[in-house]
Write an enzyme that holds these catalytic residues in place. Structure first.
Site, mmCIF file in Angstrom:
data_model
loop_
_atom_site.group_PDB
_atom_site.id
_atom_site.type_symbol
_atom_site.label_atom_id
_atom_site.label_comp_id
_atom_site.label_asym_id
_atom_site.label_seq_id
_atom_site.Cartn_x
_atom_site.Cartn_y
_atom_site.Cartn_z
ATOM 1 C CD GLU A 1 -4.497 -24.597 7.887
ATOM 2 O OE1 GLU A 1 -4.375 -24.070 6.775
ATOM 3 O OE2 GLU A 1 -5.504 -25.240 8.238
ATOM 4 C CE1 TYR B 1 -9.266 -13.786 13.729
ATOM 5 C CE2 TYR B 1 -11.022 -13.717 12.100
ATOM 6 C CZ TYR B 1 -10.407 -13.205 13.220
ATOM 7 O OH TYR B 1 -10.939 -12.117 13.849
ATOM 8 N NE ARG C 1 -16.367 -12.066 0.192
ATOM 9 C CZ ARG C 1 -17.544 -12.396 -0.300
ATOM 10 N NH1 ARG C 1 -17.652 -13.396 -1.114
ATOM 11 N NH2 ARG C 1 -18.609 -11.700 0.005
ATOM 12 C CG ASP D 1 -16.428 -20.296 3.446
ATOM 13 O OD1 ASP D 1 -16.419 -20.054 2.225
ATOM 14 O OD2 ASP D 1 -15.693 -21.142 3.981
ATOM 15 C CG HIS E 1 -13.888 -20.762 -4.011
ATOM 16 N ND1 HIS E 1 -15.228 -20.492 -3.878
ATOM 17 C CD2 HIS E 1 -13.350 -20.626 -2.783
ATOM 18 C CE1 HIS E 1 -15.482 -20.193 -2.606
ATOM 19 N NE2 HIS E 1 -14.360 -20.267 -1.921
ATOM 20 C CE LYS F 1 -7.712 -14.699 -3.627
ATOM 21 N NZ LYS F 1 -7.770 -16.014 -2.978
ATOM 22 C CD GLN G 1 -9.456 -26.209 0.260
ATOM 23 O OE1 GLN G 1 -8.722 -26.583 1.175
ATOM 24 N NE2 GLN G 1 -10.555 -25.519 0.458
HETATM 25 P P1 FAD Z 1 -11.636 -15.031 -2.612
HETATM 26 O O1 FAD Z 1 -10.335 -15.355 -3.219
HETATM 27 O O2 FAD Z 1 -11.989 -13.613 -2.481
HETATM 28 O O3 FAD Z 1 -12.741 -15.771 -3.428
HETATM 29 C C1 FAD Z 1 -12.755 -17.205 -3.582
HETATM 30 C C2 FAD Z 1 -13.235 -17.608 -4.970
HETATM 31 O O4 FAD Z 1 -14.546 -17.110 -5.182
HETATM 32 C C3 FAD Z 1 -12.367 -17.044 -6.081
HETATM 33 O O5 FAD Z 1 -11.302 -17.929 -6.405
HETATM 34 C C4 FAD Z 1 -13.349 -16.880 -7.207
HETATM 35 O O6 FAD Z 1 -13.391 -18.047 -7.956
HETATM 36 C C5 FAD Z 1 -14.669 -16.693 -6.516
HETATM 37 N N1 FAD Z 1 -15.029 -15.266 -6.481
HETATM 38 C C6 FAD Z 1 -14.360 -14.247 -5.903
HETATM 39 N N2 FAD Z 1 -15.000 -13.095 -6.122
HETATM 40 C C7 FAD Z 1 -16.108 -13.428 -6.816
HETATM 41 C C8 FAD Z 1 -17.197 -12.683 -7.312
HETATM 42 N N3 FAD Z 1 -17.254 -11.353 -7.152
HETATM 43 N N4 FAD Z 1 -18.186 -13.339 -7.951
HETATM 44 C C9 FAD Z 1 -18.133 -14.676 -8.092
HETATM 45 N N5 FAD Z 1 -17.121 -15.415 -7.638
HETATM 46 C C10 FAD Z 1 -16.133 -14.820 -7.021
HETATM 47 N N6 FAD Z 1 -11.512 -20.006 6.156
HETATM 48 C C11 FAD Z 1 -11.624 -19.500 7.408
HETATM 49 O O7 FAD Z 1 -12.729 -19.107 7.824
HETATM 50 N N7 FAD Z 1 -10.519 -19.415 8.232
HETATM 51 C C12 FAD Z 1 -9.287 -19.814 7.839
HETATM 52 O O8 FAD Z 1 -8.325 -19.705 8.601
HETATM 53 C C13 FAD Z 1 -9.131 -20.364 6.522
HETATM 54 N N8 FAD Z 1 -7.922 -20.755 6.057
HETATM 55 C C14 FAD Z 1 -7.791 -21.193 4.760
HETATM 56 C C15 FAD Z 1 -6.516 -21.534 4.275
HETATM 57 C C16 FAD Z 1 -6.352 -21.969 2.968
HETATM 58 C C17 FAD Z 1 -4.970 -22.308 2.456
HETATM 59 C C18 FAD Z 1 -7.492 -22.094 2.115
HETATM 60 C C19 FAD Z 1 -7.333 -22.586 0.713
HETATM 61 C C20 FAD Z 1 -8.757 -21.774 2.580
HETATM 62 C C21 FAD Z 1 -8.931 -21.306 3.901
HETATM 63 N N9 FAD Z 1 -10.185 -20.930 4.408
HETATM 64 C C22 FAD Z 1 -10.299 -20.442 5.690
HETATM 65 C C23 FAD Z 1 -11.395 -21.080 3.581
HETATM 66 C C24 FAD Z 1 -11.729 -19.791 2.813
HETATM 67 O O9 FAD Z 1 -12.120 -18.779 3.719
HETATM 68 C C25 FAD Z 1 -12.866 -20.111 1.849
HETATM 69 O O10 FAD Z 1 -12.422 -20.964 0.838
HETATM 70 C C26 FAD Z 1 -13.586 -18.905 1.272
HETATM 71 O O11 FAD Z 1 -14.775 -19.377 0.632
HETATM 72 C C27 FAD Z 1 -12.820 -18.152 0.194
HETATM 73 O O12 FAD Z 1 -11.878 -17.320 0.691
HETATM 74 P P2 FAD Z 1 -10.810 -16.651 -0.352
HETATM 75 O O13 FAD Z 1 -9.894 -15.875 0.443
HETATM 76 O O14 FAD Z 1 -10.257 -17.668 -1.239
HETATM 77 O O15 FAD Z 1 -11.793 -15.692 -1.178
#
Ligand code: FAD
Length: 308
Positions: free
Chosen positions: A7, A39, A97, A99, A165, A181, A192
């Protein structure tokens, strides 16, 4: 065969950019399965990300994976973003998604139209299908004849959280999210970072029991200083790896910290592979030496390729 991938993040200064492009050939020569590029939150790094991805696409034969986040975007903005990356030649994504801005609540309307990474997975598939409904192929042995097939599918990875998470209420919620997903069309998960092999191996076991079938690649990072460890823990909200922190704090100098960090990542990587991981995804911090040292220590580096 055990694979590995890297990465990178888009550099934030001219100096950081030069350093990245000096490191990139070394990472490419090692033979990774893919290189992903992060990103920035709220689309802050669209052009810089595309620029690094373009460098991988144009100058190498390694698959370039684009991280994309959707928080704060409308459907139309997210679709436009996906189209822009597809137009640039990207066919592999890590759908996230992202943050929300600090202090925002889930009820805030500016968090965007897509409520989860799963919805972004679906949208990427939809945009690609609309863009390339059919592929036309030559038919070998029949000059002029054409065969039509469905358009090319994209690879879509998603994030997984072995230690939960920070927003999640329970392990089962994280497993449900990961399953959703996959149901949405994801075909790879990347975790993570974590510090103990058991955390990943236990999580994979639970994920399989819950019905997740896609590959789950463990994300690991060589941590080479106490300061770096503190920063990573702040960003990820992971629990402190007490033993690693103690050893890094007791290190006599930078070289000692380096050795401790690499040794820890090598042991972790080796235990993961023995436990059944089919690959390692390494967070590079845009440097090649630490991650190549880890791969060398874990016996994953082909020396001929390394010096090619
Ligand atoms: P989601 O999978 O949609 O949600 C994350 C968690 O939130 C879920 O596992 C679940 O436990 C909980 N959740 C989901 N929906 C709900 C709901 N409706 N109510 C309550 N809880 C819920 N961030 C960046 O900005 N740029 C990057 O390039 C980037 N790269 C990453 C790469 C990796 C491998 C990882 C692990 C993280 C990365 N992140 C990055 C961080 C990531 O954006 C954050 O962890 C973000 O908070 C969650 O994104 P997600 O896609 O896992 O979201």
């Amino acid at each position: 065969m055990t694979t590995f991938s890297f990465e990178l993040y888009p550099p934030r200064s001219a100096g950081a950019e030069s350093a990245l492009y000096l490191a990139l050939p070394h990472l490419v020569a090692a033979g990774p399965e893919f290189i992903s590029v992060t990103y920035g939150a709220n689309g802050s790094s669209r052009e810089p990300s595309l620029s690094v991805l373009g460098r991988i696409l144009e100058g190498t034969s390694v698959q370039a994976m684009a991280h994309l986040t959707c928080v704060g975007s409308s459907y139309s903005e997210a679709s436009q973003l996906i189209r822009q990356f597809l137009d640039a030649g990207i066919t592999s994504f890590l759908a996230l998604r992202g943050d929300p801005p600090v202090g925002a609540s889930e009820a805030d309307s500016f968090l965007g139209d897509l409520g989860s990474a799963g919805e972004l997975v679906q949208l990427i598939h939809r945009v690609q299908a609309e863009r390339e409904q059919f592929a036309v192929h030559e038919v070998p042995g029949f000059p002029g004849a054409k065969r039509i097939s469905r358009g090319r599918k994209v690879t879509i990875a998603v994030a997984a959280f072995p230690n939960g998470h920070p927003r999640s209420r329970s392990v089962s919620q994280d497993l449900d999210t990961l399953l959703a997903k996959e149901a949405a069309g994801a075909n790879l998960a990347i975790t993570q970072l974590f510090f103990h092999a058991d955390h990943y191996l236990g999580f994979v076991e639970q994920a399989r029991a819950a019905g997740v079938t896609m590959r789950i690649l463990p994300g690991i990072m060589p941590v080479l200083s106490v300061q770096r460890l503190a920063r990573i823990l702040e960003l990820t909200e992971e629990a402190t790896p007490v033993d690693l922190e103690r050893r890094l704090s007791a290190a006599t100098d930078e070289a000692d910290q380096w050795r401790i960090g690499i040794d820890h990542a090598v042991s972790l990587g080796s235990e993961l592979i023995s436990g059944g991981a089919t690959g390692l995804h390494l967070y590079t911090f845009n440097q090649h030496e630490p991650v190549l040292a880890v791969l060398r220590g874990a016996g994953l580096l082909d020396r001929e390729k390394e010096h090619a």
